[in-house]
Design an enzyme around this catalytic site. Structure first.
Site, mmCIF file in Angstrom:
data_model
loop_
_atom_site.group_PDB
_atom_site.id
_atom_site.type_symbol
_atom_site.label_atom_id
_atom_site.label_comp_id
_atom_site.label_asym_id
_atom_site.label_seq_id
_atom_site.Cartn_x
_atom_site.Cartn_y
_atom_site.Cartn_z
ATOM 1 C CG LEU A 196 151.783 10.543 53.298
ATOM 2 C CD1 LEU A 196 152.500 11.784 53.821
ATOM 3 C CD2 LEU A 196 150.489 10.304 54.098
ATOM 4 C CB SER B 28 136.719 -1.894 48.445
ATOM 5 O OG SER B 28 136.022 -1.534 47.264
ATOM 6 N N GLY C 54 137.795 3.360 46.691
ATOM 7 C CA GLY C 54 138.494 4.455 46.021
ATOM 8 C C GLY C 54 138.842 5.570 46.991
ATOM 9 C CG ASN D 205 139.312 -5.605 43.177
ATOM 10 O OD1 ASN D 205 138.598 -5.237 44.104
ATOM 11 N ND2 ASN D 205 140.440 -5.003 42.887
ATOM 12 C CG HIS E 262 141.694 -41.344 31.218
ATOM 13 N ND1 HIS E 262 142.870 -40.957 31.817
ATOM 14 C CD2 HIS E 262 141.802 -40.966 29.918
ATOM 15 C CE1 HIS E 262 143.638 -40.355 30.927
ATOM 16 N NE2 HIS E 262 143.017 -40.342 29.748
HETATM 17 C C1 6PG Z 1 138.191 -0.817 44.946
HETATM 18 C C2 6PG Z 1 138.749 -0.994 43.556
HETATM 19 C C3 6PG Z 1 140.181 -0.597 43.537
HETATM 20 C C4 6PG Z 1 140.726 -0.335 42.151
HETATM 21 C C5 6PG Z 1 141.151 -1.568 41.430
HETATM 22 C C6 6PG Z 1 140.467 -1.797 40.122
HETATM 23 O O1 6PG Z 1 137.681 -1.801 45.459
HETATM 24 O O2 6PG Z 1 138.270 0.283 45.486
HETATM 25 O O3 6PG Z 1 138.643 -2.323 43.149
HETATM 26 O O4 6PG Z 1 140.909 -1.507 44.293
HETATM 27 O O5 6PG Z 1 139.918 0.461 41.396
HETATM 28 O O6 6PG Z 1 142.513 -1.390 41.245
HETATM 29 O O7 6PG Z 1 141.218 -2.657 39.355
HETATM 30 P P1 6PG Z 1 141.629 -2.420 37.837
HETATM 31 O O8 6PG Z 1 142.543 -1.230 37.783
HETATM 32 O O9 6PG Z 1 142.281 -3.704 37.498
HETATM 33 O O10 6PG Z 1 140.359 -2.149 37.090
#
Ligand code: 6PG
Length: 464
Positions: free
Chosen positions: A9, A128, A130, A186, A447
């Protein structure tokens, strides 16, 4: 009984649980530190009715409708292996365990095989967007069995971000496919962020614009072909002032970027497959250099830190940015095509582009064009060969060239922009310079080389 269980959580796990509850699913929840559970439930308001908290793993598992679906939102690596060992004896054939973290896809492949021995299914799911994406609609990249996808489809389709009504979630392939696609996502994210930072730096240090003026420019770009989440948030963050000092907020933030590994993994995997994600490497490398702040400060006193004027117009910069963004995606999709072949995943690049159009960090207007470009077959996943993409590149590359030249002339670092341009210039030449490399390899190491217009292996006259 609950349709799905969420273990973990933290920020992402809680947000996903609330999102699922809001869409009418009953969710069993638990957490390693049991004192996190009650505050989470009490802050859930009306949604608490659909959230079922448990403090022991046995009760948590018993609350799930079989075949069970359990989503782990915990740190990747050793904690995931420890959890698998703990939970496996409590599961039954047909149950699915999901790792929703940013895991190394090699681990995901290993765990899939490990659980398959007990007729259990393991899913590696990239999530992805956040915290706010997880709460209101993430983009999700799923790797696993068709059985698990059937179990998960209703809930994931309901909670996903939507692009013009289409949910941004897909079953991309077996075992590590989802986590690999998230890793490359990423890697592209790293490049887009680095390119934005390079353009910011040119405007700030080479054109003497204030952060708010640069922010206004980004806000303007966010209304055109560069429209994207990262441009939007950059425009916003540049408008903030530090309440303590009254300085622009960006000026009080230390210029040393962190990283957790996914960008680096993208580069490592690309190189391992004989590819080069040079822009992603540039972005990962730039974060590494940024962390050497003390060295850079020392070097500035020895080597001099003065930079010259940058003379590009906003229009030229915008075109350069668009070209660089296309090239970063092109490198990312090329790696995806290589991995798809190597691991027999049958990844569909058009589907991947489509589920990145909303919810995720790299969502951008460009992805709709990229998805359309991949609707036709492009050899080796090479986006630069798509006619409409090639047309945009033809229009924007002169600007990228102008920006890189002016930046380099003035001593401004542009590692990602210049890596993109060099890759483009290498790929557009039907005849390159590797004949010299081959001649050298043959001369010093016997080579051999392929000869134009003839089959077989040949040696130079230097061996006669
Ligand atoms: C996403 C972000 C997420 C995170 C990563 C960033 O897609 O929501 O990519 O997964 O912010 O961890 O990576 P760094 O911390 O290496 O910048």
């Amino acid at each position: 009984m609950a349709q799905i269980g969420i273990y973990g959580l933290g920020t992402m796990g809680s947000a996903l649980a609330l999102n699922m509850a809001e869409h009418g699913f009953d969710v069993a929840v638990t957490n390693r530190e049991s004192d996190w559970i009650a505050p989470f439930i009490s802050e859930a308001g009306d949604l608490a009715a659909r959230l079922h908290p448990y403090t022991t793993l046995a009760e948590f598992i018993a609350a799930l409708t079989p075949p069970r679906v359990i989503l782990f939102m915990i740190p990747s690596g050793a904690p995931m292996d420890a959890m698998i060992d703990e939970i496996t004896p409590l599961l039954a054939p047909g149950d699915t365990v999901i790792d929703g973290g940013n895991a190394d896809f090699h681990d995901t492949r290993r765990r899939t095989a490990q659980l398959a021995e007990r007729d259990l299914h393991f899913v590696g799911m990239g999530v992805s967007g956040g915290e706010s994406g997880a709460r209101h609609g993430p983009s999700m990249m799923l790797g696993g069995s068709a059985h698990s996808w059937q179990q998960l489809k209703p809930v994931l389709t309901a909670i996903a971000a939507r692009y013009e009504g289409a949910p941004c979630v897909a079953h991309l392939g077996p075992d590590g496919a989802g986590h690999f696609v998230k890793t490359v996502h990423n890697g592209i994210e790293y490049v887009d962020m680095q390119v934005i930072a390079e353009i910011y730096s040119l405007l700030r240090n080479g054109a003497a614009l204030a952060p708010t003026e640069i922010g206004a420019l980004f806000a303007d770009w966010d209304r055109g072909p560069l429209k994207s989440y990262l441009v939007e948030i950059t425009a916003r963050l540049l408008s903030y002032t530090d309440p303590e000092t009254g300085h622009p907020m960006v000026d009080v933030i230390k210029d040393a970027a962190g990283q957790k590994g996914t960008g680096r993994w993208t580069v490592i995997e690309a190189l391992r497959m004989g590819q080069s994600a040079s822009m992603i490497e540039a972005a990962v490398g730039a974060r590494g250099w940024s962390s050497e702040k003390a060295t850079r400060q020392r070097a500035e006193t020895i080597l001099g830190g003065a930079v010259g004027a940058f003379d590009g117009t906003p229009e030229v910069l915008a075109e350069a940015f668009l070209a660089a963004r296309i090239l970063a995606y092109a490198q990312g999709f090329r790696i995806l095509a290589s991995a798809s072949e190597e691991y027999e995943w049958s990844l569909d690049p058009a589907t991947i582009a489509r589920i990145w159009r909303a919810g995720c960090i790299i969502r951008s207007a460009l992805l709709d064009d990229i998805a359309a470009a991949f609707d036709q077959h492009l050899p080796q996943g090479q986006l630069i060969l798509a006619p409409q993409i090639a047309q945009t590149l033809a229009r924007c590359i002169p600007s990228l060239r102008q920006v890189v030249c002016s930046a380099m002339h003035g001593g401004h670092p542009v590692p990602a922009l210049s890596a993109g341009l060099s890759w483009y210039d290498s790929m557009r030449l039907g005849h390159g310079s590797a004949n010299i490399i081959q001649a050298q390899r043959d001369m010093f190491g016997h080579h051999g080389f392929e000869r134009l217009g003839r089959s077989g292996r040949h040696h130079g006259p230097w061996w006669d």
